[in-house]
Design an enzyme around this catalytic site. Structure first.
Site, PDB file in Angstrom:
ATOM      1  N   GLY A   1      73.183  11.075  46.534  1.00 40.49           N
ATOM      2  CA  GLY A   1      72.634  12.306  45.990  1.00 40.49           C
ATOM      3  C   GLY A   1      73.706  13.359  45.807  1.00 40.49           C
ATOM      4  O   GLY A   1      74.797  13.084  45.268  1.00 40.49           O
TER       5      GLY A   1
ATOM      6  N   ASN B   1      66.018  17.343  46.734  1.00 39.05           N
ATOM      7  CA  ASN B   1      67.297  16.688  46.964  1.00 39.05           C
ATOM      8  C   ASN B   1      68.466  17.568  46.525  1.00 39.05           C
ATOM      9  O   ASN B   1      69.356  17.147  45.803  1.00 39.05           O
ATOM     10  CB  ASN B   1      67.311  15.337  46.237  1.00 39.05           C
ATOM     11  CG  ASN B   1      68.476  14.453  46.622  1.00 39.05           C
ATOM     12  OD1 ASN B   1      69.189  13.991  45.753  1.00 39.05           O
ATOM     13  ND2 ASN B   1      68.679  14.205  47.901  1.00 39.05           N
TER      14      ASN B   1
ATOM     15  N   TYR C   1      78.846   4.574  42.922  1.00 35.42           N
ATOM     16  CA  TYR C   1      77.842   5.399  43.596  1.00 35.42           C
ATOM     17  C   TYR C   1      77.091   4.587  44.646  1.00 35.42           C
ATOM     18  O   TYR C   1      76.624   3.477  44.394  1.00 35.42           O
ATOM     19  CB  TYR C   1      76.836   5.964  42.584  1.00 35.42           C
ATOM     20  CG  TYR C   1      75.703   6.712  43.261  1.00 35.42           C
ATOM     21  CD1 TYR C   1      75.896   8.006  43.725  1.00 35.42           C
ATOM     22  CD2 TYR C   1      74.469   6.105  43.474  1.00 35.42           C
ATOM     23  CE1 TYR C   1      74.882   8.684  44.379  1.00 35.42           C
ATOM     24  CE2 TYR C   1      73.452   6.770  44.127  1.00 35.42           C
ATOM     25  CZ  TYR C   1      73.663   8.066  44.586  1.00 35.42           C
ATOM     26  OH  TYR C   1      72.664   8.732  45.249  1.00 35.42           O
TER      27      TYR C   1
ATOM     28  N   ASN D   1      69.482  17.878  42.953  1.00 32.54           N
ATOM     29  CA  ASN D   1      69.991  16.694  42.268  1.00 32.54           C
ATOM     30  C   ASN D   1      68.845  16.011  41.528  1.00 32.54           C
ATOM     31  O   ASN D   1      68.968  15.666  40.347  1.00 32.54           O
ATOM     32  CB  ASN D   1      70.621  15.744  43.288  1.00 32.54           C
ATOM     33  CG  ASN D   1      71.013  14.406  42.684  1.00 32.54           C
ATOM     34  OD1 ASN D   1      71.746  14.366  41.711  1.00 32.54           O
ATOM     35  ND2 ASN D   1      70.518  13.325  43.260  1.00 32.54           N
ATOM     36  N   GLN D   2      67.725  15.853  42.194  1.00 28.05           N
ATOM     37  CA  GLN D   2      66.514  15.338  41.557  1.00 28.05           C
ATOM     38  C   GLN D   2      65.751  16.540  41.007  1.00 28.05           C
ATOM     39  O   GLN D   2      64.769  17.007  41.585  1.00 28.05           O
ATOM     40  CB  GLN D   2      65.674  14.552  42.567  1.00 28.05           C
ATOM     41  CG  GLN D   2      66.382  13.333  43.129  1.00 28.05           C
ATOM     42  CD  GLN D   2      65.543  12.576  44.138  1.00 28.05           C
ATOM     43  OE1 GLN D   2      64.332  12.753  44.228  1.00 28.05           O
ATOM     44  NE2 GLN D   2      66.191  11.717  44.924  1.00 28.05           N
TER      45      GLN D   2
ATOM     46  N   HIS E   1      68.092   7.455  57.091  1.00 25.80           N
ATOM     47  CA  HIS E   1      67.728   8.842  56.754  1.00 25.80           C
ATOM     48  C   HIS E   1      66.540   8.906  55.798  1.00 25.80           C
ATOM     49  O   HIS E   1      65.813   9.911  55.746  1.00 25.80           O
ATOM     50  CB  HIS E   1      68.951   9.606  56.211  1.00 25.80           C
ATOM     51  CG  HIS E   1      69.092   9.628  54.715  1.00 25.80           C
ATOM     52  ND1 HIS E   1      69.923   8.787  54.025  1.00 25.80           N
ATOM     53  CD2 HIS E   1      68.511  10.420  53.770  1.00 25.80           C
ATOM     54  CE1 HIS E   1      69.861   9.057  52.730  1.00 25.80           C
ATOM     55  NE2 HIS E   1      69.005  10.043  52.548  1.00 25.80           N
TER      56      HIS E   1
ATOM     57  N   ARG F   1      23.623   2.396  24.221  1.00 26.57           N
ATOM     58  CA  ARG F   1      24.069   2.340  22.831  1.00 26.57           C
ATOM     59  C   ARG F   1      25.580   2.490  22.680  1.00 26.57           C
ATOM     60  O   ARG F   1      26.194   1.878  21.807  1.00 26.57           O
ATOM     61  CB  ARG F   1      23.351   3.428  22.029  1.00 26.57           C
ATOM     62  CG  ARG F   1      23.547   3.307  20.566  1.00 26.57           C
ATOM     63  CD  ARG F   1      22.720   4.235  19.701  1.00 26.57           C
ATOM     64  NE  ARG F   1      22.017   5.286  20.365  1.00 26.57           N
ATOM     65  CZ  ARG F   1      22.002   6.554  19.926  1.00 26.57           C
ATOM     66  NH1 ARG F   1      22.717   6.902  18.877  1.00 26.57           N
ATOM     67  NH2 ARG F   1      21.280   7.457  20.550  1.00 26.57           N
TER      68      ARG F   1
END
Length: 548
Positions: free
Chosen positions: A71, A439, A64, A442-443, A93, A310
């Protein structure tokens, strides 16, 4: 996290497993106090992982971001002959960030965080790039990185792309508040722009280093503000002649939260020998007044104080526990590999995974913002009481130095403290749960970790302003008390706070604009130089800053 100590070492080494980076290391390098070096172990590990990757590429493996697109476009396989172009176009990009740039300190913290993860030896980049990044940091360069544009899912793709663009000589660096073309800045320090090879673009941009770098600075500076708050609380209690009893360490035996124990112990030992606090007595005093016909004696001394005195060990202790958790998370992230894929040369394994997902830092940053907000709340309430003529034990209204009514003293500054609390509350929504799929889906879950870290940073800054206002008020209260020719001395720590204030803001005799003085003092309270000044003042005490 162990109690931080001021180190005499001037070089921070990355990639050394026996000495992992701390938030204090990040702050020291980011501010130019220390330089950075890459360990020999990191260099050797980088050689192994980069060699293994090159063998996989030569064997035409599907990797990848190296032999595929990115992505949702990862179903496109890319010839290794255009691998460098693939990496450059990734940076291009993604370099779509907007907004103000990170400060130079933050940008350098981001670079160090990225260098640290790449120095773990599982990212398959050329080892000479590690040395290049160290030289960049040691040359005081800070890449121009826009703050906005990352969702913290595949890490901080957008800000790290701007960092990488500067490394490539195509972006910009910051110098004296100005943006300088990257190529010129690099040439000025004798560095050649980086030309990306296989996986080096994705190794630079894919990870949590923006949120982690900012969070590391937040952690160091929040600790500093917590300590200042503890010192101010003692000075506040002295000015109001409060009871020392509530800080007795026995309270934490009955309720054994670690932070409360540390806070109570710190306040108790710091206040030892105070001539202005009501001393602790193991048994309560006898009632020696004559009861009226209704069985009541009116208008006697209160046996205990308002919560802003206190409950200080409980409030500050809870902040301490939250801060330690935050810094533990950040320091773990600093020594983590957060890009994808991860290359394990010794196991001959390449793993496609999701270590770039910034949820840990995101949750920790939101938690820190909440905790530090309460430091601000405590300070604002202390300012309100010390300036209120009905509650401040005989001090003048709003602590004005003379001519009540003609002068209004700290009236305006007290309103500013309240406004800052309002602003903090208005921005209190957590970022860590604001997932927005992106994305091409994908995300489909994201962390917003960098937004969380930036929000925590803004809270830390506003709380430093509230503490600056409180410090100025307490310095005024101390000097007003001393003008009464009261023979009871203030503690050395309280006088040290007063002296730090007086370097930036003189006694308020007649009204004057305080804006610049507040900002100047806030900047001082948040910076590491304050540690040295306070430690010097505490030499005569039974405590040091490292105790809390």
């Amino acid at each position: 996290m162990s109690a931080p100590q001021i180190s005499l070492h001037k070089v921070v080494e990355v990639g050394e497993p026996t000495r992992p980076l701390t938030v204090w290391d990040v702050e020291s390098v980011a501010t130019g106090v220390k330089s950075v070096a890459v360990s020999e172990l990191a260099v050797m590990a980088a050689v192994r992982s980069e060699t293994f990757l090159q063998n996989l590429i030569a064997d035409q493996r599907v990797i990848y971001g190296v032999t595929t697109g990115y992505g949702p476009l990862a179903d496109n396989q890319i010839d290794a002959s255009v691998g460098g172009e693939l990496q450059r176009r990734l940076v291009y990009h993604l370099a779509s960030g907007v907004g103000d740039p990170y400060s130079p300190d933050e940008a350098r913290a981001i670079v160090l965080a990225r260098l640290s993860t790449l120095s773990q030896g599982l990212s398959a980049i050329r080892p000479e790039l590690l040395g290049w990044m160290a030289q960049c940091l040691n040359s005081d360069l800070a890449p121009a990185i826009p703050e906005k544009g990352t969702v913290g899912a595949s890490g901080d793709l957008t800000p790290l792309a701007h960092m990488t663009l500067a490394f490539m000589g195509e972006g910009a660096f910051l110098a004296n508040g100005e943006s300088v073309p990257a190529k010129d800045a690099l040439e000025g320090v004798g560095l050649e722009p980086i030309e990306l090879g296989h996986k080096e673009g994705i190794a630079f941009v894919n990870g949590t280093s923006a949120m982690t770098g900012v969070a590391a600075l937040n952690g160091a500076r929040a600790r500093r503000l917590l300590r200042v708050s503890a010192l101010l609380t003692v000075a506040y209690a002295e000015a109001l002649e409060g009871h020392r009893a509530a800080w007795h360490p026995a309270s934490a035996i009955a309720r054994p939260h670690p932070g409360q124990k540390r806070a109570a112990d710190f306040l108790w030992r710091l206040s030892e020998g105070s001539e202005r606090l009501i001393p602790f007595a193991p048994t309560p005093p006898r009632i020696d007044a004559q009861f009226g016909e209704d069985g009541v004696v009116h208008d006697q001394l209160m046996p205990q104080d308002a919560y802003s005195i206190r409950c200080a060990p409980q409030l500050l202790g809870a902040v301490d526990d939250s801060l330690r958790h935050h810094n533990d998370i950040v320091e773990t992230e600093l020594r983590s590999v957060t890009d994808n894929p991860i290359v394990f040369p010794d196991e001959e394994t390449l793993l496609h995974a999701g270590n770039f997902f910034g949820q840990h830092v995101s949750f920790a940053s939101d938690s820190l913002a909440n905790a530090v907000s309460m430091v601000g709340v405590l300070a604002e309430r202390q300012v309100a009481r010390i300036t209120d003529v009905t509650q401040n034990g005989g001090l003048p209204a709003f602590l004005q130095g003379k001519s009540t009514g003609l002068n209004s003293g700290f009236m305006g500054a007290q309103v500013t403290a309240s406004a800052l609390i309002g602003e903090i509350r208005a921005k209190s929504a957590p970022a860590s749960i604001q997932s927005v799929p992106t994305n091409g889906n994908n995300q489909d879950v994201v962390t917003m970790g960098t937004i969380a870290a930036r929000r925590a940073r803004d809270v830390v800054k506003d709380v430093s302003r509230i503490l600056a206002i409180e410090a100025m008020c307490l310095a005024q209260a101390i000097d007003l008390k001393l003008r009464e020719d009261d023979s009871r001395a203030f503690l050395p720590a309280s006088l040290a706070i007063r002296d730090i204030v007086r370097e930036h803001s003189q006694f308020l005799e007649d009204d004057r604009p305080l804006s610049n003085e507040i900002e100047s003092l806030a900047d001082v309270l948040i910076q590491h130089e304050t540690d040295y000044a306070l430690n010097r003042a505490l030499r005569a005490s039974a405590v040091s800053l490292a105790d809390f």
